[in-house]
Design an enzyme around this catalytic site. Structure first.
Site, PDB file in Angstrom:
ATOM      1  N   GLY A 183      40.159  43.205  32.614  1.00 12.20           N
ATOM      2  CA  GLY A 183      41.103  42.103  32.752  1.00 12.20           C
ATOM      3  C   GLY A 183      40.393  40.785  33.002  1.00 12.20           C
ATOM      4  O   GLY A 183      40.716  39.756  32.393  1.00 12.20           O
ATOM      5  N   HIS A 184      39.404  40.806  33.902  1.00 12.71           N
ATOM      6  CA  HIS A 184      38.623  39.600  34.157  1.00 12.71           C
ATOM      7  C   HIS A 184      37.825  39.181  32.922  1.00 12.71           C
ATOM      8  O   HIS A 184      37.706  37.986  32.622  1.00 12.71           O
ATOM      9  CB  HIS A 184      37.644  39.842  35.317  1.00 12.71           C
ATOM     10  CG  HIS A 184      38.300  40.137  36.618  1.00 12.71           C
ATOM     11  ND1 HIS A 184      38.247  41.380  37.208  1.00 12.71           N
ATOM     12  CD2 HIS A 184      39.026  39.360  37.460  1.00 12.71           C
ATOM     13  CE1 HIS A 184      38.894  41.346  38.358  1.00 12.71           C
ATOM     14  NE2 HIS A 184      39.383  40.135  38.536  1.00 12.71           N
ATOM     15  N   LYS A 186      49.521  39.499  35.033  1.00 15.12           N
ATOM     16  CA  LYS A 186      49.872  40.645  35.881  1.00 15.12           C
ATOM     17  C   LYS A 186      50.332  40.180  37.252  1.00 15.12           C
ATOM     18  O   LYS A 186      51.266  40.722  37.821  1.00 15.12           O
ATOM     19  CB  LYS A 186      48.699  41.611  36.021  1.00 15.12           C
ATOM     20  CG  LYS A 186      49.043  42.862  36.829  1.00 15.12           C
ATOM     21  CD  LYS A 186      47.883  43.828  36.893  1.00 15.12           C
ATOM     22  CE  LYS A 186      46.860  43.391  37.905  1.00 15.12           C
ATOM     23  NZ  LYS A 186      47.364  43.523  39.314  1.00 15.12           N
ATOM     24  N   SER A 230      43.299  46.817  37.406  1.00 17.60           N
ATOM     25  CA  SER A 230      43.294  46.239  38.739  1.00 17.60           C
ATOM     26  C   SER A 230      42.049  46.716  39.474  1.00 17.60           C
ATOM     27  O   SER A 230      41.622  47.869  39.304  1.00 17.60           O
ATOM     28  CB  SER A 230      44.540  46.654  39.523  1.00 17.60           C
ATOM     29  OG  SER A 230      44.423  46.307  40.888  1.00 17.60           O
TER      30      SER A 230
END
Length: 273
Positions: free
Chosen positions: A33-34, A146, A182
């Site tokens: 995600g990052h 998110k 996450s």
């Protein structure tokens, strides 16, 4: 790739560059995600800055500040491979002051949904984001969808305080089984992970209902709650993009949000419609 810890040193260095800056604020333990945020920053700017700071002011008493995953060396390598130009590694001591001026979350939108069960959390988030944006002074800053409520409040802060930065929302990155990426996923046992998949399953079910012209919010929520059993549910809410309650889904202006606990791990997910 430069690594800088002092805010004034970073400010001076970035000012000298005279380039467009894409900024990705993180709490470390970097994942796909990052990396997606970094990729977008790399594509749209001349210089990319990533900060890594586990911010104490957004954790409430009894939360997982002390055990929050920290993988500094691995994070540095990920940043290097992703083409980051500067990592900002501040400490609590060089970010916060005694008796300092504080920014507060709005009285309504900052204390509903996640803010209802974590009062003061979003004040801590906005406090650090305001500091970081003022230190980096980026052209664009990248945040994941998110954390939709956090994203909305940061956009409000930028607008209400006339800050000269573009906030760029980036779609949620999911693992192969549908679980939203996450840093806290590492806490999950294999059994808890199976249970956690009910979160994304409930969102997919809601999306399917809406595609079949079911727009009644209460009907959709009832079906989602059935799918989520027996997870401990923080909330299942359907709101418009200003985080105001609605009775009927309006495609193009709706977010469906879930907060649930698998084992002892609190997980967030949502879909934007």
């Amino acid at each position: 790739m430069k690594i800088i810890s002092e805010p004034q040193e970073l400010k001076a260095y970035l000012k000298e560059q005279n380039k467009t800056i894409g900024y990705v604020p993180t709490m470390g333990a970097l994942h796909e995600g990052h990396i997606e945020l970094i990729k977008n920053a790399r594509k749209e700017n001349e210089l990319v800055v990533v900060s890594i700071f586990v911010n104490p002011t957004q954790f409430l008493k009894g939360e997982d500040l002390d055990k929050y995953p920290r993988r500094d060396e691995a994070d540095k390598k990920i940043c290097e491979l992703a083409g980051v130009d500067v990592i900002f590694f501040p400490t609590k001591e060089n970010i916060y002051f005694e008796d300092e001026v504080k920014i507060e979350a709005p009285e309504v939108r900052g204390y509903v949904l996640e803010g209802a069960t974590r009062p003061g959390h979003f004040s801590g988030v906005l406090r650090i984001v305001m500091k970081l944006l003022n230190i980096v002074n980026p052209t664009r800053a990248y945040f994941g969808k998110k954390d939709a409520q956090q994203l909305n409040l940061i956009q409000l802060m930028v607008r209400h305080y006339y800050m000269d930065v573009e906030i760029v929302p980036i779609n949620t990155v999911r693992e192969a089984d549908g679980l939203a990426r996450s840093s806290r996923n590492i806490y999950l046992t294999s059994e808890q992970r199976k249970e956690a998949l009910k979160i994304s399953a409930s969102l997919y079910a809601a999306s399917k209902m809406i595609s079949k012209k079911e727009f009644d919010v209460q009907t959709i929520k009832e079906e989602m709650l059935k799918i989520l059993e027996p997870l401990e549910i923080g909330y299942v809410e359907i709101v418009n993009r200003e985080f105001k309650p609605i009775n009927d889904v309006e495609v193009g202006n709706t977010i469906i949000l879930v907060e649930a606990v698998a084992g002892t791990t609190r997980l967030l997910d949502n879909i934007w419609l």
